[in-house]
Design an enzyme around this catalytic site. Structure first.
Site, short mmCIF file in Angstrom:
data_model
loop_
_atom_site.label_atom_id
_atom_site.label_comp_id
_atom_site.label_asym_id
_atom_site.label_seq_id
_atom_site.Cartn_x
_atom_site.Cartn_y
_atom_site.Cartn_z
N GLN A 100 0.86 -1.19 0.00
CA GLN A 100 0.00 0.00 0.00
C GLN A 100 0.89 1.24 0.00
OE1 GLN A 100 -2.19 1.79 3.30
NE2 GLN A 100 -4.08 1.45 2.14
N TYR A 186 -5.72 11.03 4.08
CA TYR A 186 -4.34 11.29 3.69
C TYR A 186 -4.31 12.05 2.36
CZ TYR A 186 -3.58 8.30 7.66
OH TYR A 186 -3.61 7.77 8.93
N ARG A 233 -7.56 2.19 -2.78
CA ARG A 233 -8.42 2.16 -1.59
C ARG A 233 -9.09 3.52 -1.39
NH1 ARG A 233 -7.94 0.46 4.83
NH2 ARG A 233 -9.56 -1.11 4.58
N GLY A 322 -9.96 -6.77 9.04
CA GLY A 322 -8.78 -6.11 9.57
C GLY A 322 -8.34 -6.62 10.92
N ARG A 323 -8.94 -6.08 12.00
CA ARG A 323 -8.50 -6.42 13.35
C ARG A 323 -8.49 -7.93 13.63
NH1 ARG A 323 -11.89 -2.07 13.87
NH2 ARG A 323 -10.88 -0.08 14.28
#
Length: 366
Positions: A100, A186, A233, A322-323
């Protein structure tokens, strides 16, 4: 009947063994100095190679693109060599891994970028945003971000070039492809979202103009390494790091249509996943599916049942967990067999050593 999560899928030239994605998660374990990926990180990703696709943690494309202490880069020869450890380890376990590529824009502090002023679409600081710094003199900790300067045309051209070179570096490091981080507030997101982009030139104002920077970056990277190795993404409905769009359904449907014309191999959509977060508007997912013909990945608040149903319903092609991947290196096997999921320790998510990174064990049913 096979669980939809375990149907194979083609991603460009890659044959993936299942539809489970390990999404990018910052772990802040890069070796210092130099922000270099290391053997500890290689072990971590290799442990999770049973995912259909791993997207490695956000990796800055330049020294100026770094937002937090101890995150890895991919712009120096040492960093490329470090990432080769990771990709070799994942490929040895027959896994597939994308890098990424990340530039944080204004979500940083001069202490993280060699004393420079951060850059963004506009000279506009997000409120109530903090980043983690390690300036070598004070104890590492969180500080407020500072006001960025608006990027000039020369800056834009330079950063597009840095993304292009980072994509080439990722392929040199052995990655199967790259994911452009255009989400979570971002730099790319700071151009896309209306409340963060105050420009009056061809990069600001209309949706078409606000998507221009992303399009130029994607075009440069697909030209360098091939569109079949480039994913993107997006995070249409989050307000992370102070980026908000006034018309997210319209803006991000247009983004998906644009990415379709650029032939990117997948779009990875991060849904809001905090407690009490708003649901994704019902009209959004069908709208994206209608304008984008590539592989769709959704991540956020999915469990195995919800993920399988989303694939069966044609809403998505792959699902990111994810987690759960933090504490369950064998997550696909646990899902397949209905084994319980281990909880992760939130105190060891960022920074540190092997504890909380590589010491989670596979489930033993005996």
């Amino acid at each position: 009947m096979t669980n939809a999560l375990f149907q194979p899928i083609q991603l460009g030239k890659l044959a993936l063994k299942n539809r489970i994605v390990m999404p990018p998660m910052t772990r802040s374990r890069a070796s210092q100095p130099g922000n270099v990926a290391n053997q500890m990180m290689a072990e971590y990703y290799a442990q999770r190679a049973s995912a259909g696709l791993i997207v490695a943690e956000g990796t800055q494309i330049s020294a100026n693109g770094q937002g937090y202490a101890w995150t890895p880069g991919i712009y120096s020869p040492e960093q490329i060599t470090g990432w080769k450890l990771v990709t070799d380890a994942v490929h040895a376990k027959e896994g597939k891994i994308f890098a990424q590529l990340w530039h944080v824009g204004r979500v940083t502090h001069p202490d993280n970028i060699g004393g420079e002023q951060p850059i963004s679409s506009s000279a506009h600081a997000a409120k109530n945003v903090k980043v983690f710094i390690d300036n070598g003199t004070d104890a590492p900790g969180f500080v407020d971000i500072v006001e960025p300067r608006a990027m000039t045309k020369a800056d834009i051209e330079q950063v597009v070039g840095q993304y292009r070179q980072a994509a080439l570096n990722a392929i040199e490091a052995g990655f199967d492809g790259i994911e452009l981080h255009a989400a979570n507030g971002y730099l790319i997101n700071q151009f896309i979202d209306s409340e963060a982009n105050l420009r009056t030139d061809e990069y600001g104002g209309s949706i078409e103009n606000r998507l221009r920077f992303m399009a130029e970056v994607v075009a440069a990277m697909t030209d360098a390494i091939g569109a079949d190795r480039v994913g993107v993404r997006l995070a249409p409905f989050t307000s992370l790091n102070g980026t908000v769009d006034a018309t997210p359904v319209e803006t991000y449907t247009a983004a998906a249509a644009l990415l379709n014309t650029l032939n990117v191999v997948y779009i990875h959509i991060a849904e809001v996943d905090w407690d009490d977060a708003p649901e994704t508007p019902k009209e959004f997912k069908p709208a994206v599916r209608a304008v984008y013909q590539g592989v769709l990945i959704y991540a956020g608040r999915y469990n195995s049942d919800k993920g399988a149903k989303a694939i069966e319903d044609g809403v998505t092609d792959m699902v990111g967990f994810g987690r759960p991947f933090v504490a369950n290196p064998d997550l696909p096997n646990r899902i397949k067999n209905g084994y319980p999921l281990a909880p992760h320790d939130p105190n060891t998510l960022f920074g540190g050593t092997e504890q909380g990174l590589t010491d989670y064990i596979e489930y033993n049913p005996s």
